[in-house]
Motif scaffolding. Structure first.
Motif, PDB file in Angstrom:
ATOM      1  N   LYS A   2       0.844  -1.195   0.000  1.00 31.12           N
ATOM      2  CA  LYS A   2       0.000   0.000   0.000  1.00 31.12           C
ATOM      3  C   LYS A   2       0.880   1.246   0.000  1.00 31.12           C
ATOM      4  O   LYS A   2       0.647   2.200  -0.734  1.00 31.12           O
ATOM      5  CB  LYS A   2      -0.892  -0.030   1.256  1.00 31.12           C
ATOM      6  CG  LYS A   2      -2.044   0.941   1.210  1.00 31.12           C
ATOM      7  CD  LYS A   2      -2.806   0.946   2.528  1.00 31.12           C
ATOM      8  CE  LYS A   2      -2.065   1.728   3.571  1.00 31.12           C
ATOM      9  NZ  LYS A   2      -2.581   1.626   4.921  1.00 31.12           N
ATOM     10  N   GLU A  84      13.073  14.331   4.760  1.00 38.29           N
ATOM     11  CA  GLU A  84      12.946  14.077   6.195  1.00 38.29           C
ATOM     12  C   GLU A  84      11.524  13.614   6.535  1.00 38.29           C
ATOM     13  O   GLU A  84      11.335  12.803   7.433  1.00 38.29           O
ATOM     14  CB  GLU A  84      13.298  15.358   6.962  1.00 38.29           C
ATOM     15  CG  GLU A  84      14.121  15.093   8.202  1.00 38.29           C
ATOM     16  CD  GLU A  84      14.804  16.324   8.737  1.00 38.29           C
ATOM     17  OE1 GLU A  84      15.253  17.163   7.935  1.00 38.29           O
ATOM     18  OE2 GLU A  84      14.910  16.444   9.967  1.00 38.29           O
ATOM     19  N   LEU A  85      10.545  14.144   5.787  1.00 35.69           N
ATOM     20  CA  LEU A  85       9.156  13.716   5.989  1.00 35.69           C
ATOM     21  C   LEU A  85       9.000  12.239   5.607  1.00 35.69           C
ATOM     22  O   LEU A  85       8.402  11.456   6.347  1.00 35.69           O
ATOM     23  CB  LEU A  85       8.238  14.575   5.114  1.00 35.69           C
ATOM     24  CG  LEU A  85       6.745  14.244   5.119  1.00 35.69           C
ATOM     25  CD1 LEU A  85       6.106  14.728   6.404  1.00 35.69           C
ATOM     26  CD2 LEU A  85       6.054  14.862   3.921  1.00 35.69           C
ATOM     27  N   LEU A  86       9.562  11.859   4.464  1.00 40.91           N
ATOM     28  CA  LEU A  86       9.428  10.473   3.990  1.00 40.91           C
ATOM     29  C   LEU A  86      10.160   9.504   4.914  1.00 40.91           C
ATOM     30  O   LEU A  86       9.647   8.438   5.239  1.00 40.91           O
ATOM     31  CB  LEU A  86      10.000  10.339   2.575  1.00 40.91           C
ATOM     32  CG  LEU A  86       9.183  10.942   1.445  1.00 40.91           C
ATOM     33  CD1 LEU A  86       9.810  10.584   0.113  1.00 40.91           C
ATOM     34  CD2 LEU A  86       7.751  10.455   1.492  1.00 40.91           C
ATOM     35  N   LEU A  87      11.370   9.885   5.332  1.00 37.11           N
ATOM     36  CA  LEU A  87      12.174   8.947   6.119  1.00 37.11           C
ATOM     37  C   LEU A  87      11.760   8.889   7.586  1.00 37.11           C
ATOM     38  O   LEU A  87      12.238   8.051   8.328  1.00 37.11           O
ATOM     39  CB  LEU A  87      13.667   9.291   6.006  1.00 37.11           C
ATOM     40  CG  LEU A  87      14.325   9.053   4.650  1.00 37.11           C
ATOM     41  CD1 LEU A  87      15.822   8.936   4.795  1.00 37.11           C
ATOM     42  CD2 LEU A  87      13.786   7.827   3.950  1.00 37.11           C
ATOM     43  N   THR A  88      10.889   9.804   8.032  1.00 35.45           N
ATOM     44  CA  THR A  88      10.400   9.705   9.403  1.00 35.45           C
ATOM     45  C   THR A  88       8.956   9.216   9.434  1.00 35.45           C
ATOM     46  O   THR A  88       8.351   9.148  10.486  1.00 35.45           O
ATOM     47  CB  THR A  88      10.497  11.053  10.143  1.00 35.45           C
ATOM     48  OG1 THR A  88       9.771  12.033   9.403  1.00 35.45           O
ATOM     49  CG2 THR A  88      11.936  11.499  10.298  1.00 35.45           C
ATOM     50  N   ALA A  89       8.408   8.919   8.256  1.00 37.89           N
ATOM     51  CA  ALA A  89       7.070   8.322   8.206  1.00 37.89           C
ATOM     52  C   ALA A  89       7.223   6.817   8.397  1.00 37.89           C
ATOM     53  O   ALA A  89       8.292   6.263   8.150  1.00 37.89           O
ATOM     54  CB  ALA A  89       6.429   8.620   6.849  1.00 37.89           C
ATOM     55  N   PRO A  90       6.164   6.157   8.862  1.00 39.90           N
ATOM     56  CA  PRO A  90       6.289   4.710   9.093  1.00 39.90           C
ATOM     57  C   PRO A  90       6.331   3.900   7.797  1.00 39.90           C
ATOM     58  O   PRO A  90       5.430   3.121   7.508  1.00 39.90           O
ATOM     59  CB  PRO A  90       5.059   4.376   9.939  1.00 39.90           C
ATOM     60  CG  PRO A  90       4.106   5.474   9.707  1.00 39.90           C
ATOM     61  CD  PRO A  90       4.874   6.676   9.318  1.00 39.90           C
ATOM     62  N   LEU A  91       7.369   4.119   7.011  1.00 35.92           N
ATOM     63  CA  LEU A  91       7.560   3.400   5.749  1.00 35.92           C
ATOM     64  C   LEU A  91       8.941   2.774   5.758  1.00 35.92           C
ATOM     65  O   LEU A  91       9.883   3.369   6.255  1.00 35.92           O
ATOM     66  CB  LEU A  91       7.532   4.384   4.571  1.00 35.92           C
ATOM     67  CG  LEU A  91       6.245   4.614   3.807  1.00 35.92           C
ATOM     68  CD1 LEU A  91       5.298   5.441   4.658  1.00 35.92           C
ATOM     69  CD2 LEU A  91       6.551   5.336   2.521  1.00 35.92           C
ATOM     70  N   ARG A  92       9.044   1.593   5.166  1.00 33.66           N
ATOM     71  CA  ARG A  92      10.365   1.000   4.991  1.00 33.66           C
ATOM     72  C   ARG A  92      11.095   1.740   3.872  1.00 33.66           C
ATOM     73  O   ARG A  92      10.478   2.215   2.931  1.00 33.66           O
ATOM     74  CB  ARG A  92      10.229  -0.468   4.601  1.00 33.66           C
ATOM     75  CG  ARG A  92       9.823  -1.358   5.725  1.00 33.66           C
ATOM     76  CD  ARG A  92       9.484  -2.744   5.219  1.00 33.66           C
ATOM     77  NE  ARG A  92       8.345  -3.277   5.937  1.00 33.66           N
ATOM     78  CZ  ARG A  92       8.392  -3.716   7.191  1.00 33.66           C
ATOM     79  NH1 ARG A  92       9.534  -3.705   7.836  1.00 33.66           N
ATOM     80  NH2 ARG A  92       7.320  -4.155   7.806  1.00 33.66           N
TER      81      ARG A  92
END
Lengths: 239, 315
Positions: A2, A84-92
């Motif tokens: 998803k 920074e938004l992408l890498l601190t979101a709960p995504l691998r």
């Protein structure tokens, strides 16, 4: 999955909303159209397919444009601060990388799809040989995917889009022309160089051959650079 | 909610954070205060999972951010120092993306966007491209994306940097409101800033914690003396000697072109100073009180005398 689709859709949409992408797609089509006409003229309308031009210039143009499409993928996010938004979101990290890859692949495939009217034109005015055209497009797709993966990797090592494009272009040029060097050297070393060359694997497709070795080669190089991109992101977290 | 233990981070050879430990309890608003380059952003980046620590541990909502980062990140709303905005989309589609990114249920997103837009007063700008917004509004969009998934913990890195004074006041009010429901860690290099919104401050300098206390306690430590700055036309050394004899003055030093006079906080020697200068036949060009700057605070807390030479300092 998803999350991957979320990123992929976002990337694809951001191409569609960016004027730059339209300029890129437009220039791409103009170049492909010019090559098409030039090739028809050159062969006195005697060829039954379009593969001649794909083999000489079409593939180079495609690689160049893949590098340009991919340059912004990560570098721009770093510049905007959204990385920074992408890498601190709960995504691998894997999901981010795959999403970006698929999004840009979507754009590249759309651009390629728009060139399908050349074979359609041929069909209107003659009886083209459909098989090699189809395999030629399969080859373009694989080459494009590989180029995008290399471009994505280049984009992950810098926050400057131009640097990313130049690095990607350089890596692609080396991988493409290394086969020529290999042929010149000859012997075992030459064979190895030829084997890792993008060009030597692409040329089979335009003659209508579906070479599984070539398919595996392109998929492996794509996977390798996607993996390197993931590692490059991981490294940046630790350094 | 936030627990930091012996956290250390090296950038190559450079030690950015040096074995710091602190806690933030549920519902608290804690300020991380320090000059630029003190290690605030690094600490926050480790807490949000953007970076890994060299050693030590960081827990957010009972998740270790090195080993269980993915789960921990679900509980965090983060506003980085550089507000992470895509300039070519509208506020609405940006918040929609931010919500989905944080795993918010798709059918709840519309309601949540309405909620955060109301909280951050962005109603009139929801369909405006972010690229067309001013810095103050961009900052509000930044806060909105940090709260859209109703995180338990909010981490705000210099949320009032680069916005005008009216917006600073609005932001402070917003943070206070949010503090009623969220646990907040906020960083700043301006003392009044944090003292106005925070329950407690952690002061860090060169990667180390130099003080950690409730605001009230800290103020009493810091308010031991006050400074008055005078500009006097007269022979410098004679003026210094004369000022030292004025009643209630603890120390006088000369920083071209000013004389800086220190006195206990409960006294106001200004009229005495004025009289002394005039009676000596000199001219008083200006006189005013000096607010205690962050440097002075560090001077008091760390006892470092050469602090003024530190190039990393602003303010």
């Amino acid at each position: 999955m998803k999350n991957t689709m979320l990123i992929a859709l976002k990337e694809f949409k951001s191409y569609l909303t960016s004027p730059m992408a339209y300029v890129i797609a437009c220039v791409f089509l103009v170049l492909y159209g010019s090559l098409f006409i030039w090739y028809l003229e050159d062969t006195q309308y005697s060829d039954t397919s379009i593969n001649g031009y794909l083999d000489i210039w079409g593939n180079l143009v495609l690689m160049l444009f893949a590098a340009v499409l991919a340059m912004r993928l990560i570098a721009e996010e770093k510049k905007l601060g959204t990385w920074e938004l992408l890498l601190t979101a709960p995504l691998r990290d894997t999901e981010v990388v795959l999403g970006k890859f698929l999004g840009s692949l979507g754009m590249l495939v759309s651009m390629l799809a728009l060139t399908l009217y050349f074979p359609l034109l041929l069909r209107v005015f003659g009886i083209p040989d459909g098989g090699p055209i189809l395999t030629g497009y399969l080859g373009l797709f694989l080459l494009g995917a590989t180029s995008l993966a290399i471009g994505l990797f280049a984009s992950s090592v810098t926050s400057n889009q131009i640097v990313a494009a130049v690095v990607a272009g350089g890596m692609l040029a080396i991988l493409y022309f290394i086969g020529i060097a290999g042929d010149a050297i000859g012997g075992a070393a030459g064979n190895i160089l030829s084997y890792i060359s993008l060009y030597s694997h692409f040329s089979a497709f335009v003659t209508g051959i579906i070479d599984t070795r070539a398919i595996i080669y392109f998929l492996s190089i794509t996977a390798l650079f996607l993996f390197l991109t993931i590692r490059s992101i991981e490294t940046s977290r630790w350094s | 909610m936030i627990r930091v233990e012996n956290l250390t981070k090296y950038y190559g050879e450079h030690l950015a954070v040096d074995s710091i430990s602190f806690n933030v309890k549920k519902g608290e608003i804690v300020g991380l205060l320090g000059p630029n380059g003190a290690g605030k952003t690094t600490t926050m980046r480790i807490l949000t999972g953007f970076m890994m620590p060299t050693s030590g541990d960081a827990w957010v909502a009972e998740c270790n951010m090195a080993t269980n980062s993915l789960e921990g990140r679900r509980h965090i709303g983060y506003l980085p120092e550089a507000i992470p905005l895509y300039t070519d989309v509208t506020v609405r589609s940006y918040l929609d993306f931010a919500g989905r990114l944080r795993g918010l249920d798709p059918y709840r997103i519309k309601d949540r966007i309405d909620d955060v837009v109301e909280i951050c007063h962005l109603e009139d700008y929801i369909d405006v491209l972010i690229g067309k917004l001013s810095r103050g509004f961009r900052q509000r969009v930044g806060v909105a994306q940090a709260i859209i998934h109703e995180p338990e913990v909010m981490i705000l890195d210099e949320p009032t940097l680069g916005i005008d004074p009216i917006q600073v006041t609005q932001t402070r009010r917003l943070i206070k409101e949010l503090g009623q429901e969220h646990t907040i860690l906020i960083s700043s290099h301006i003392l009044p800033e944090v003292s106005m919104v925070c329950d407690r401050v952690v002061i860090i300098h060169e990667g180390q914690i130099v003080a950690e206390d409730r605001i009230e306690n800290l103020s009493t430590i810091l308010k031991g003396s006050q400074s008055i700055r005078l500009e006097v036309r007269g022979p410098t050394s004679a003026v210094t000697r004369r000022l030292q004899r004025v009643q209630g003055i603890s120390q006088v030093r000369y920083e071209k072109p000013y004389h800086i006079v220190e006195c206990p906080v409960d006294q106001d020697p200004r009229s005495n100073l004025m009289t002394a200068i005039v009676q000596s036949g000199w001219t008083l060009l200006s006189m005013g009180t000096v607010d205690m700057s962050l440097e002075d605070i560090f001077l008091q807390l760390t006892g470092e005398e050469d602090f003024d030479d530190d190039e990393e300092l602003e303010e």
